[in-house]
Design a protein around this motif. Structure first.
Motif, mmCIF file in Angstrom:
data_model
loop_
_atom_site.group_PDB
_atom_site.id
_atom_site.type_symbol
_atom_site.label_atom_id
_atom_site.label_comp_id
_atom_site.label_asym_id
_atom_site.label_seq_id
_atom_site.Cartn_x
_atom_site.Cartn_y
_atom_site.Cartn_z
ATOM 1 N N THR A 32 -45.845 52.920 -9.203
ATOM 2 C CA THR A 32 -44.927 54.217 -9.206
ATOM 3 C C THR A 32 -44.673 54.601 -10.585
ATOM 4 O OG1 THR A 32 -43.338 52.677 -8.677
ATOM 5 C CG2 THR A 32 -43.998 53.756 -6.862
ATOM 6 N N ARG B 31 -45.922 61.258 -6.806
ATOM 7 C CA ARG B 31 -45.967 60.218 -5.789
ATOM 8 C C ARG B 31 -47.468 60.165 -4.874
ATOM 9 N NH1 ARG B 31 -42.014 62.725 -2.937
ATOM 10 N NH2 ARG B 31 -40.274 61.734 -4.017
ATOM 11 N N VAL C 91 -50.031 57.272 -5.936
ATOM 12 C CA VAL C 91 -49.323 56.270 -6.064
ATOM 13 C C VAL C 91 -50.324 55.254 -5.136
ATOM 14 C CG1 VAL C 91 -47.801 54.309 -5.292
ATOM 15 C CG2 VAL C 91 -46.999 56.346 -6.354
ATOM 16 N N TYR C 92 -50.809 55.759 -4.072
ATOM 17 C CA TYR C 92 -51.657 54.808 -3.387
ATOM 18 C C TYR C 92 -53.079 54.697 -3.758
ATOM 19 C CZ TYR C 92 -54.831 53.570 0.468
ATOM 20 O OH TYR C 92 -55.824 52.791 0.945
ATOM 21 N N ALA D 95 -43.685 48.307 -6.901
ATOM 22 C CA ALA D 95 -43.495 49.820 -6.351
ATOM 23 C C ALA D 95 -42.062 49.981 -6.123
ATOM 24 C CB ALA D 95 -44.409 50.175 -5.329
ATOM 25 N N VAL E 275 -39.209 52.094 -4.196
ATOM 26 C CA VAL E 275 -39.216 52.615 -2.830
ATOM 27 C C VAL E 275 -37.781 53.200 -2.394
ATOM 28 C CG1 VAL E 275 -41.059 51.345 -1.759
ATOM 29 C CG2 VAL E 275 -38.863 50.546 -1.482
ATOM 30 N N LEU F 88 -41.876 56.017 -3.707
ATOM 31 C CA LEU F 88 -42.341 56.118 -2.553
ATOM 32 C C LEU F 88 -41.354 55.880 -1.295
ATOM 33 C CD1 LEU F 88 -45.242 53.366 -2.653
ATOM 34 C CD2 LEU F 88 -45.456 55.957 -2.496
ATOM 35 N N ASN G 165 -42.980 55.073 4.665
ATOM 36 C CA ASN G 165 -44.506 55.102 4.533
ATOM 37 C C ASN G 165 -45.108 53.785 3.979
ATOM 38 O OD1 ASN G 165 -44.587 57.917 5.108
ATOM 39 N ND2 ASN G 165 -44.269 58.502 2.984
ATOM 40 N N ILE G 166 -44.164 52.825 3.668
ATOM 41 C CA ILE G 166 -44.642 51.393 3.046
ATOM 42 C C ILE G 166 -45.372 50.553 4.106
ATOM 43 C CG2 ILE G 166 -43.518 49.294 2.097
ATOM 44 C CD1 ILE G 166 -43.424 51.817 0.246
ATOM 45 N N ILE H 234 -49.060 51.714 3.817
ATOM 46 C CA ILE H 234 -49.652 51.877 2.404
ATOM 47 C C ILE H 234 -50.062 49.982 2.227
ATOM 48 C CG2 ILE H 234 -49.153 51.713 -0.099
ATOM 49 C CD1 ILE H 234 -47.608 54.332 0.719
#
Length: 278
Positions: free
Chosen positions: A202, A219, A222-223, A239, A241, A256, A260-261, A264
């Motif tokens: 992040t 963001r 990030v993934y 990360a 969050v 994030l 959504n974590i 991911i």
């Protein structure tokens, strides 16, 4: 390919990292409130338990490296550690937090399992020595201004004190004004020192000072960057969050969304498994 063997780093009796599947350090950038950290810690513990990921909850009691003097910094050392202690008691999670000054190390070590050196302070000898003397595991973020191979001097400072329970963390390098870039070769270079390497997914998409009095970020990247780092081969992912990042009081643009974590992490585990099978 990364070197096959690195030193095992023991964070708690239940968490030892190095040469296994990726582990996770995650939580809100700063302690905005006790309710917030409890919400994030509870949800993250649930997700990581289900996915079988070793997990360390992270939140800072103070954010000393803010763009503006008026920016929110957190509850401070004493109150912050009290809140984090209650998080540990309720959810049984290991804890990580930033330390900025040598005197904070000893107090933080009474509660915290993994001390973290902010990137801007990665060359501050007194801080590094104080952190090393606690005997705790330490996550050392590479300064945005340092080449990966320059981290050897940071490593030597810990070795001289006798604490090799360390990991090295990539969080992007300065690329002109208000921009960071991630050189994946740096992950390979730092792991040559024989210690676990963490990728800060992040902060690597942060745009320092990008909003004038606060930092910006994106963001959306990030993934993809985390996926690339896992494919290269890292020992862990860092990360930040938040339930509602756009309302976050620190680093909102690059945090994030908590919802959504799980998706991911599920995808990253697949890439991690594939990488280790190759």
């Amino acid at each position: 390919m990364l070197i096959d063997k690195v030193k095992k780093v023991k964070i708690t009796d239940d968490i030892t990292i190095g040469n296994d599947k990726i582990f996770l350090i995650a939580g809100p950038c700063v302690i905005e409130s006790e309710d917030l950290v409890m919400e994030v810690a509870g949800k993250m513990k649930e997700i990581t338990d289900e996915l079988g990921i070793q997990y360390v909850f992270k939140a800072s009691f103070d954010k000393a490296n803010r763009s503006s003097i008026s920016s929110f910094r957190g509850p401070g050392l004493e109150k912050g550690l009290e809140i984090l202690s209650r998080v540990k008691s309720k959810y049984g999670v290991a804890l990580a937090t930033d330390i900025h000054e040598p005197y904070q190390c000893k107090e933080a070590a009474k509660v915290i399992d993994l001390l973290q050196i902010p990137a801007f302070l990665s060359r501050q000898t007194d801080l590094l020595v104080a952190a090393a003397k606690t005997g705790k595991a330490v996550n050392i973020k590479k300064g945005q201004f340092l080449a990966p191979w320059d981290m050897k001097n940071v490593v030597k400072k810990f070795q001289e004190v006798g604490n090799e329970n360390i990991m090295l963390c990539e969080r992007g390098a300065s690329f002109g004004y208000n921009n960071l870039v991630v050189d994946m070769r740096g992950l390979l270079e730092m792991r040559k020192f024989g210690y676990p390497v963490i990728f800060d997914a992040t902060h690597s998409v942060q745009i320092p000072g990008g909003r004038g009095e606060t930092s910006g970020g994106n963001r959306d990247y990030v993934y993809p960057l985390a996926r690339a780092a896992v494919s290269v081969g890292v020992d862990g992912i860092f990360a930040e969050v938040h339930p509602d990042p756009d309302k976050g009081l620190s680093d909102g643009p690059n945090m994030l969304k908590l919802d959504n974590i799980e998706e991911i992490l599920t995808k990253l585990l697949k890439y991690d498994k594939l990488t280790k099978e190759l």
